[in-house]
Enzyme design. Structure first.
Site, mmCIF file in Angstrom:
data_model
loop_
_atom_site.group_PDB
_atom_site.id
_atom_site.type_symbol
_atom_site.label_atom_id
_atom_site.label_comp_id
_atom_site.label_asym_id
_atom_site.label_seq_id
_atom_site.Cartn_x
_atom_site.Cartn_y
_atom_site.Cartn_z
ATOM 1 N N ASP A 17 1.272 14.769 -9.641
ATOM 2 C CA ASP A 17 1.735 15.979 -9.746
ATOM 3 C C ASP A 17 1.607 16.012 -8.117
ATOM 4 O O ASP A 17 0.600 15.330 -7.728
ATOM 5 C CB ASP A 17 0.591 17.262 -10.312
ATOM 6 C CG ASP A 17 1.195 18.604 -10.435
ATOM 7 O OD1 ASP A 17 1.917 18.795 -10.865
ATOM 8 O OD2 ASP A 17 -0.361 19.100 -10.927
ATOM 9 N N ASN A 19 4.742 17.039 -6.274
ATOM 10 C CA ASN A 19 5.593 16.467 -6.449
ATOM 11 C C ASN A 19 6.640 17.549 -5.335
ATOM 12 O O ASN A 19 7.302 17.298 -3.961
ATOM 13 C CB ASN A 19 6.893 15.646 -6.698
ATOM 14 C CG ASN A 19 6.684 14.644 -7.236
ATOM 15 O OD1 ASN A 19 5.485 13.790 -6.999
ATOM 16 N ND2 ASN A 19 7.149 14.203 -8.026
ATOM 17 N N GLY A 20 6.620 18.810 -5.319
ATOM 18 C CA GLY A 20 7.201 20.176 -5.087
ATOM 19 C C GLY A 20 6.363 20.788 -3.947
ATOM 20 O O GLY A 20 6.654 20.674 -2.724
ATOM 21 N N ARG A 30 13.148 20.436 -3.431
ATOM 22 C CA ARG A 30 11.812 19.650 -4.291
ATOM 23 C C ARG A 30 11.992 18.354 -5.163
ATOM 24 O O ARG A 30 11.457 17.970 -5.206
ATOM 25 C CB ARG A 30 11.612 20.953 -5.397
ATOM 26 C CG ARG A 30 11.098 22.301 -5.626
ATOM 27 C CD ARG A 30 10.837 23.317 -6.566
ATOM 28 N NE ARG A 30 9.957 22.414 -7.670
ATOM 29 C CZ ARG A 30 8.837 22.547 -7.846
ATOM 30 N NH1 ARG A 30 7.571 22.975 -7.617
ATOM 31 N NH2 ARG A 30 8.235 21.658 -8.630
ATOM 32 N N HIS A 34 10.753 15.141 -5.530
ATOM 33 C CA HIS A 34 10.784 13.889 -6.689
ATOM 34 C C HIS A 34 10.921 12.251 -6.205
ATOM 35 O O HIS A 34 10.940 10.941 -6.873
ATOM 36 C CB HIS A 34 11.447 14.638 -8.214
ATOM 37 C CG HIS A 34 11.060 15.710 -8.617
ATOM 38 N ND1 HIS A 34 9.488 15.812 -8.522
ATOM 39 C CD2 HIS A 34 11.262 17.031 -8.703
ATOM 40 C CE1 HIS A 34 8.988 17.180 -9.493
ATOM 41 N NE2 HIS A 34 10.584 17.831 -9.547
ATOM 42 N N SER A 62 7.153 16.782 -18.849
ATOM 43 C CA SER A 62 6.323 16.425 -20.021
ATOM 44 C C SER A 62 7.590 17.920 -20.790
ATOM 45 O O SER A 62 8.699 18.223 -20.487
ATOM 46 C CB SER A 62 5.271 17.908 -19.921
ATOM 47 O OG SER A 62 5.926 18.624 -18.883
ATOM 48 N N ASN A 65 8.132 20.738 -19.159
ATOM 49 C CA ASN A 65 9.160 21.209 -18.225
ATOM 50 C C ASN A 65 10.345 21.497 -18.179
ATOM 51 O O ASN A 65 10.968 21.774 -17.060
ATOM 52 C CB ASN A 65 8.561 19.657 -16.947
ATOM 53 C CG ASN A 65 7.423 18.817 -16.963
ATOM 54 O OD1 ASN A 65 6.888 18.461 -16.682
ATOM 55 N ND2 ASN A 65 6.660 20.046 -15.889
ATOM 56 N N TRP A 66 10.875 21.732 -19.906
ATOM 57 C CA TRP A 66 12.042 21.832 -20.092
ATOM 58 C C TRP A 66 12.011 23.705 -19.479
ATOM 59 O O TRP A 66 13.213 24.029 -19.151
ATOM 60 C CB TRP A 66 12.597 21.767 -21.036
ATOM 61 C CG TRP A 66 13.017 20.394 -21.776
ATOM 62 C CD1 TRP A 66 12.013 19.723 -22.169
ATOM 63 C CD2 TRP A 66 14.260 19.960 -21.384
ATOM 64 N NE1 TRP A 66 12.914 18.407 -23.018
ATOM 65 C CE2 TRP A 66 14.030 18.137 -22.110
ATOM 66 C CE3 TRP A 66 15.186 19.976 -20.659
ATOM 67 C CZ2 TRP A 66 14.765 17.466 -21.776
ATOM 68 C CZ3 TRP A 66 15.786 19.026 -20.781
ATOM 69 C CH2 TRP A 66 16.028 17.763 -21.743
ATOM 70 N N ARG A 187 -6.375 19.673 -14.724
ATOM 71 C CA ARG A 187 -5.910 20.125 -16.487
ATOM 72 C C ARG A 187 -5.854 19.355 -16.904
ATOM 73 O O ARG A 187 -4.589 17.693 -16.348
ATOM 74 C CB ARG A 187 -5.402 21.677 -16.526
ATOM 75 C CG ARG A 187 -3.935 21.553 -16.000
ATOM 76 C CD ARG A 187 -3.484 22.530 -15.668
ATOM 77 N NE ARG A 187 -1.977 22.468 -15.150
ATOM 78 C CZ ARG A 187 -2.381 23.594 -13.556
ATOM 79 N NH1 ARG A 187 -4.013 23.843 -13.730
ATOM 80 N NH2 ARG A 187 -1.305 23.422 -13.289
ATOM 81 N N GLU A 200 -12.184 8.441 -18.391
ATOM 82 C CA GLU A 200 -12.500 9.309 -17.717
ATOM 83 C C GLU A 200 -11.688 9.708 -16.893
ATOM 84 O O GLU A 200 -10.324 9.397 -16.730
ATOM 85 C CB GLU A 200 -13.328 8.229 -16.515
ATOM 86 C CG GLU A 200 -14.873 7.395 -17.456
ATOM 87 C CD GLU A 200 -15.640 7.592 -17.694
ATOM 88 O OE1 GLU A 200 -16.126 8.521 -16.475
ATOM 89 O OE2 GLU A 200 -16.964 8.156 -19.145
HETATM 90 C C1 IPE Z 1 2.362 18.021 -15.311
HETATM 91 O O1 IPE Z 1 2.921 18.562 -14.269
HETATM 92 C C2 IPE Z 1 3.500 17.329 -15.920
HETATM 93 C C3 IPE Z 1 3.795 15.501 -15.752
HETATM 94 C C4 IPE Z 1 3.400 15.590 -14.242
HETATM 95 C C5 IPE Z 1 5.634 15.318 -15.587
HETATM 96 P P1 IPE Z 1 3.523 20.242 -14.188
HETATM 97 O O2 IPE Z 1 3.150 20.302 -12.701
HETATM 98 O O3 IPE Z 1 4.139 20.392 -15.153
HETATM 99 O O4 IPE Z 1 1.780 20.970 -15.262
HETATM 100 P P2 IPE Z 1 1.295 22.158 -15.157
HETATM 101 O O5 IPE Z 1 2.870 22.985 -15.548
HETATM 102 O O6 IPE Z 1 1.121 22.031 -13.706
HETATM 103 O O7 IPE Z 1 0.070 22.592 -16.046
HETATM 104 C C1 IPE Z 2 5.067 16.156 -10.498
HETATM 105 O O1 IPE Z 2 5.525 17.404 -9.535
HETATM 106 C C2 IPE Z 2 6.119 15.814 -11.126
HETATM 107 C C3 IPE Z 2 6.584 16.771 -12.623
HETATM 108 C C4 IPE Z 2 6.030 17.774 -12.876
HETATM 109 C C5 IPE Z 2 7.853 16.082 -12.902
HETATM 110 P P1 IPE Z 2 5.556 18.785 -9.299
HETATM 111 O O2 IPE Z 2 6.875 19.487 -9.744
HETATM 112 O O3 IPE Z 2 4.850 19.705 -10.768
HETATM 113 O O4 IPE Z 2 5.154 19.370 -8.294
HETATM 114 P P2 IPE Z 2 4.377 20.998 -8.316
HETATM 115 O O5 IPE Z 2 2.715 21.035 -9.104
HETATM 116 O O6 IPE Z 2 4.959 22.308 -7.984
HETATM 117 O O7 IPE Z 2 3.737 20.408 -6.263
HETATM 118 MG MG MG Z 3 3.035 20.566 -11.014
#
Ligand code: IPE
Ligand code: IPE
Ligand code: MG
Length: 233
Positions: A17, A19-20, A30, A34, A62, A65-66, A187, A200
């Site tokens: 988590d 990347n964005g 963003r 990735h 996930s 994520n759609w 989470r 763990e």
């Molecule tokens: C979880 O990250 C899914 C992946 C890492 C692929 P998200 O960024 O989508 O999760 P939430 O929305 O913060 O719970």
């Molecule tokens: C996790 O990074 C990668 C995916 C869910 C695909 P995010 O894209 O969720 O990055 P944030 O949470 O927006 O920083």
């Molecule tokens: Mg995220």
């Protein structure tokens, strides 16, 4: 006494988590985040393989994520497809086996083909199994397994944990020992719900693109100091 030695996990799962946020902090798009995140997967996966780990699972996309903007989803799948295609030879040379966890639903046929080819290409390798959770949802996985129990005609009295487990995407793969989540969130986000029953947890504020071998070693070190009891004493 059921206390088990914890210093060498068999299965590590990672919620990558941040990347964005990593990209935004640098004034980048963003998608650049990735892209950088995929480099961190390559680096840490190789490291774990060299350490002799048996299974590593990375959460790449996930089912939830759609709901992201279509441009991000499209760009992300393009990057994932290219990365799988480009990396499969190098992973093969490292004796790594690739396995997909997730559903085909809604994915482009080209991407499905690329993933299946990578699985096929590396199937006889004997090093680490690198599981890619892509279009993966933990609840969906359990629902699919329940459906399969019915389709396979399993009688109510014969339904047990082993029967259900053998119909999960992770059939034959041990439960998660160590679950890592980056970027400060604490989470599960619908990840490996069944398989993490006794995992763990290790949380770090590091954003995923900044996660590297040294950060992985820190997580392994933390894990080694944990005492797992599995409900026993
Ligand atoms: C979880 O990250 C899914 C992946 C890492 C692929 P998200 O960024 O989508 O999760 P939430 O929305 O913060 O719970
Ligand atoms: C996790 O990074 C990668 C995916 C869910 C695909 P995010 O894209 O969720 O990055 P944030 O949470 O927006 O920083
Ligand atoms: Mg995220």
């Amino acid at each position: 006494m059921t206390e088990k030695k914890t210093n060498s996990p068999r299965h590590i799962a990672v919620i990558m988590d941040g990347n964005g946020r990593w990209a935004v902090q640098r004034g980048l798009s963003r998608l650049e985040g990735h892209r950088a995140g995929l480099k961190a997967v390559q680096d840490t996966a190789r490291h774990l393989n060299h350490l002799g780990l048996e299974y590593a699972t990375f959460y790449a996309f996930s089912t939830e994520n759609w709901t992201r903007p279509p441009t991000e989803v499209k760009g992300l799948f393009k990057l994932l497809g290219e990365s799988i295609d480009n990396e499969k030879r190098a992973l093969h040379e490292d004796n790594i086996r690739i396995k997909w966890l997730g559903q085909e639903d809604r994915l482009a046929s080209r991407l499905i083909k690329d993933i299946r080819e990578a699985e096929e290409y590396t199937r006889n390798n004997t090093g680490m199994t690198l599981c890619l959770a892509l279009n993966y949802g933990g609840r969906q996985e359990i629902v699919n397994a329940a459906r399969a129990l019915v389709t396979d005609g399993i009688k109510t009295k014969d339904i047990n944990e082993k029967q259900l487990e053998s119909r999960l995407y992770t059939s034959g793969i041990p439960d998660v020992d160590l679950l890592i989540r980056t970027a400060g969130e604490q989470r599960l986000s619908n990840f490996l719900l069944w398989q993490c029953a006794y995992a763990e947890f290790y949380f770090t504020p590091i954003l995923w693109p900044d996660f590297n071998r040294a950060e992985m070693d820190k997580a392994l070190h933390a894990y080694a100091s944990r005492q797992r009891r599995f409900g026993g004493l």
